[in-house]
Motif scaffolding. Structure first.
Motif, mmCIF file in Angstrom:
data_model
loop_
_atom_site.group_PDB
_atom_site.id
_atom_site.type_symbol
_atom_site.label_atom_id
_atom_site.label_comp_id
_atom_site.label_asym_id
_atom_site.label_seq_id
_atom_site.Cartn_x
_atom_site.Cartn_y
_atom_site.Cartn_z
ATOM 1 N N PHE A 299 -1.201 1.367 -13.985
ATOM 2 C CA PHE A 299 -2.349 0.862 -14.749
ATOM 3 C C PHE A 299 -3.377 1.348 -13.744
ATOM 4 N N ASP A 300 -4.649 1.615 -14.683
ATOM 5 C CA ASP A 300 -5.984 1.949 -13.888
ATOM 6 C C ASP A 300 -6.799 0.635 -13.843
ATOM 7 N N MET A 301 -7.144 0.349 -12.447
ATOM 8 C CA MET A 301 -7.690 -0.918 -12.380
ATOM 9 C C MET A 301 -9.272 -0.884 -12.881
ATOM 10 N N ASP A 302 -9.751 0.340 -13.334
ATOM 11 C CA ASP A 302 -11.062 0.512 -13.619
ATOM 12 C C ASP A 302 -11.229 0.216 -14.988
ATOM 13 N N ASN A 303 -10.276 -0.078 -15.682
ATOM 14 C CA ASN A 303 -10.312 -0.409 -17.108
ATOM 15 C C ASN A 303 -10.076 -1.825 -17.241
ATOM 16 N N ASP A 304 -10.401 -2.617 -18.238
ATOM 17 C CA ASP A 304 -10.250 -4.006 -18.610
ATOM 18 C C ASP A 304 -8.957 -4.293 -18.507
ATOM 19 N N THR A 305 -8.505 -5.261 -17.874
ATOM 20 C CA THR A 305 -7.125 -5.696 -17.874
ATOM 21 C C THR A 305 -6.788 -6.590 -19.168
ATOM 22 N N GLY A 306 -7.519 -6.698 -19.951
ATOM 23 C CA GLY A 306 -7.091 -7.366 -21.128
ATOM 24 C C GLY A 306 -7.445 -6.519 -22.314
ATOM 25 N N ARG A 307 -6.241 -5.766 -22.552
ATOM 26 C CA ARG A 307 -6.586 -4.742 -23.899
ATOM 27 C C ARG A 307 -5.911 -5.525 -25.065
ATOM 28 N N ALA B 26 0.676 -1.357 0.078
ATOM 29 C CA ALA B 26 0.077 -0.034 -0.076
ATOM 30 C C ALA B 26 1.020 1.244 0.185
ATOM 31 N N THR B 27 0.369 2.343 -0.461
ATOM 32 C CA THR B 27 1.379 3.469 -0.835
ATOM 33 C C THR B 27 0.501 4.768 -0.045
ATOM 34 N N ALA B 28 1.245 5.800 0.129
ATOM 35 C CA ALA B 28 0.930 7.082 0.865
ATOM 36 C C ALA B 28 -0.298 7.885 -0.102
ATOM 37 N N ARG B 29 -0.227 7.345 -1.429
ATOM 38 C CA ARG B 29 -1.374 8.130 -2.367
ATOM 39 C C ARG B 29 -2.513 7.177 -2.305
ATOM 40 N N PRO B 30 -3.521 7.978 -1.689
ATOM 41 C CA PRO B 30 -5.034 7.154 -1.825
ATOM 42 C C PRO B 30 -5.285 6.298 -2.821
ATOM 43 N N GLY B 31 -5.585 5.066 -2.600
ATOM 44 C CA GLY B 31 -6.085 4.312 -3.887
ATOM 45 C C GLY B 31 -5.044 3.733 -4.458
ATOM 46 N N THR B 32 -3.671 3.600 -4.117
ATOM 47 C CA THR B 32 -2.793 3.377 -5.227
ATOM 48 C C THR B 32 -1.887 2.176 -4.320
ATOM 49 N N VAL B 33 -1.567 1.301 -5.246
ATOM 50 C CA VAL B 33 -0.776 0.071 -4.839
ATOM 51 C C VAL B 33 0.391 -0.065 -5.617
ATOM 52 N N SER C 254 -4.228 -10.770 -8.589
ATOM 53 C CA SER C 254 -3.633 -9.992 -7.473
ATOM 54 C C SER C 254 -4.535 -8.459 -7.747
ATOM 55 N N PHE C 255 -4.665 -7.975 -9.242
ATOM 56 C CA PHE C 255 -5.713 -6.890 -9.289
ATOM 57 C C PHE C 255 -7.053 -7.042 -8.362
ATOM 58 N N GLU C 256 -7.480 -8.136 -8.658
ATOM 59 C CA GLU C 256 -8.807 -8.628 -7.937
ATOM 60 C C GLU C 256 -8.626 -8.392 -6.279
ATOM 61 N N GLN C 257 -7.748 -8.632 -5.827
ATOM 62 C CA GLN C 257 -7.194 -8.746 -4.607
ATOM 63 C C GLN C 257 -7.152 -7.039 -4.101
ATOM 64 N N TYR C 258 -6.641 -6.308 -5.009
ATOM 65 C CA TYR C 258 -6.446 -4.772 -4.604
ATOM 66 C C TYR C 258 -7.948 -4.095 -4.812
ATOM 67 N N LYS C 259 -8.587 -4.411 -5.788
ATOM 68 C CA LYS C 259 -9.921 -3.831 -5.733
ATOM 69 C C LYS C 259 -10.616 -4.277 -4.480
ATOM 70 N N LYS C 260 -10.658 -5.563 -4.055
ATOM 71 C CA LYS C 260 -11.280 -5.664 -2.536
ATOM 72 C C LYS C 260 -11.050 -4.861 -1.646
ATOM 73 N N SER C 261 -9.626 -4.110 -1.590
ATOM 74 C CA SER C 261 -9.397 -3.186 -0.593
ATOM 75 C C SER C 261 -9.699 -1.826 -0.964
ATOM 76 N N ASN C 262 -10.302 -1.622 -2.172
ATOM 77 C CA ASN C 262 -10.598 -0.328 -2.710
ATOM 78 C C ASN C 262 -9.609 0.362 -3.418
ATOM 79 N N MET C 263 -8.678 -0.286 -4.112
ATOM 80 C CA MET C 263 -7.636 0.204 -4.715
ATOM 81 C C MET C 263 -8.032 0.612 -5.999
ATOM 82 N N GLN C 264 -7.670 2.004 -6.559
ATOM 83 C CA GLN C 264 -8.046 2.098 -7.996
ATOM 84 C C GLN C 264 -6.890 2.199 -9.034
ATOM 85 N N LYS C 265 -5.740 2.322 -8.523
ATOM 86 C CA LYS C 265 -4.519 2.255 -9.434
ATOM 87 C C LYS C 265 -3.371 1.340 -8.857
ATOM 88 N N VAL C 266 -2.656 0.805 -9.767
ATOM 89 C CA VAL C 266 -1.568 0.095 -9.467
ATOM 90 C C VAL C 266 -0.304 0.496 -10.224
#
Length: 259
Positions: free
Chosen positions: A160-168, A67-74, A98-110
């Motif tokens: 990477f923005d986790m609101d986007n589809d991970t398969g581009r 987790a980082t000091a920037r809110p919502g960022t892994v 792992s992206f799915e795990q981050y989303k469960k913690s309300n993370m938006q970016k990685v």
């Protein structure tokens, strides 16, 4: 082969450390300690994430993130897969888990860092997962051991923005079309344009085992180009193109101005 993807538990820390040393080519002093892994395993407050890929109960891949000091960022710290399992999409599946795990913690970016001259990683991160390289770090790691001996450890920072589809889907251009459409730049030619190609090795590991001087030359020649276009001019790396020429694989990263 079937694989299980799940979070790593405390009893598996020794296996994690051993795998980290193998895939990273690291001596014991450069691996993570059980004390650090225990801290990362705290769930509340969430300190980090430890995820593994398992085949018949054996850990064959891992990813650890903070987790980082920037809110919502892994920040994804390390990703590794045993050599004999690297051609069955474990890294891609492990990242998606792992992206799915981050989303469960309300993370938006990685975001994470990786070797700029490693074309396989650029194909995975840019073409398959749709990330954007936003910064070039010179001498990011103070590391000169194992696989990393003899070359300054520069790194791309990819986001990477986790609101986007991970398969581009990759773009429609072939490598030959890209070479015809975009200028191929070098440290001796840095035109002021909005889209450029930068050549990187088609197989970095082969060069590392064969010729340290050539490996270092690649680093120093591309460092100036990436630093100028990404850090100074604000272009982002968004796609990798590859082909075979003269019996050898050649790779090119596309940098462009993004909205």
């Amino acid at each position: 082969m079937e694989f299980e993807y799940r979070e790593i538990v405390k009893d598996e820390f020794d296996e994690f450390i051993e795998l980290q040393a193998i895939v990273g080519g690291l001596p014991p002093r450069d691996t993570m300690s059980p004390i650090t892994l225990s801290a990362m395993n705290i769930k509340d407050p969430r300190v980090g994430w430890l995820s593994g890929a398992f085949h018949k109960g054996k850990m064959v891949g891992f990813i650890n993130a903070f987790a980082t000091a920037r809110p919502g960022t892994v920040f994804g710290h390390m990703l590794g897969v045993l050599p004999e399992y690297r051609d069955v999409e474990i890294a891609q599946n492990l990242l998606r888990f792992s992206f799915e795990q981050y989303k469960k913690s309300n993370m938006q970016k990685v975001c994470w860092t990786y070797e700029p001259l490693e074309s396989k990683n650029s194909h995975l991160y840019l073409n398959n997962l749709g990330g954007r390289i936003i910064t070039y770090f010179k001498g990011h790691y103070h590391l000169d051991s194992g696989l990393h001996h003899g070359m300054p450890q520069d790194r791309f920072l990819i986001e990477f923005d986790m609101d986007n589809d991970t398969g581009r889907s990759r773009g429609q251009k072939t490598c030959e079309q890209a070479l015809g459409d975009f200028p191929l730049v070098s440290q001796d030619s840095l035109p002021r344009v909005e889209e450029v190609l930068v050549e990187i090795p088609g197989n970095l590991r082969e060069i590392q085992t064969r010729d340290e001087a050539e490996m270092l030359k690649w680093r120093m020649e591309t460092r100036e180009v990436f630093d100028e276009y990404i850090n100074n001019r604000g272009l982002q790396a968004v796609e990798l193109f590859s082909n075979k020429a003269g019996g050898q694989r050649r790779s090119y990263i596309l940098l462009k101005r993004m909205p």
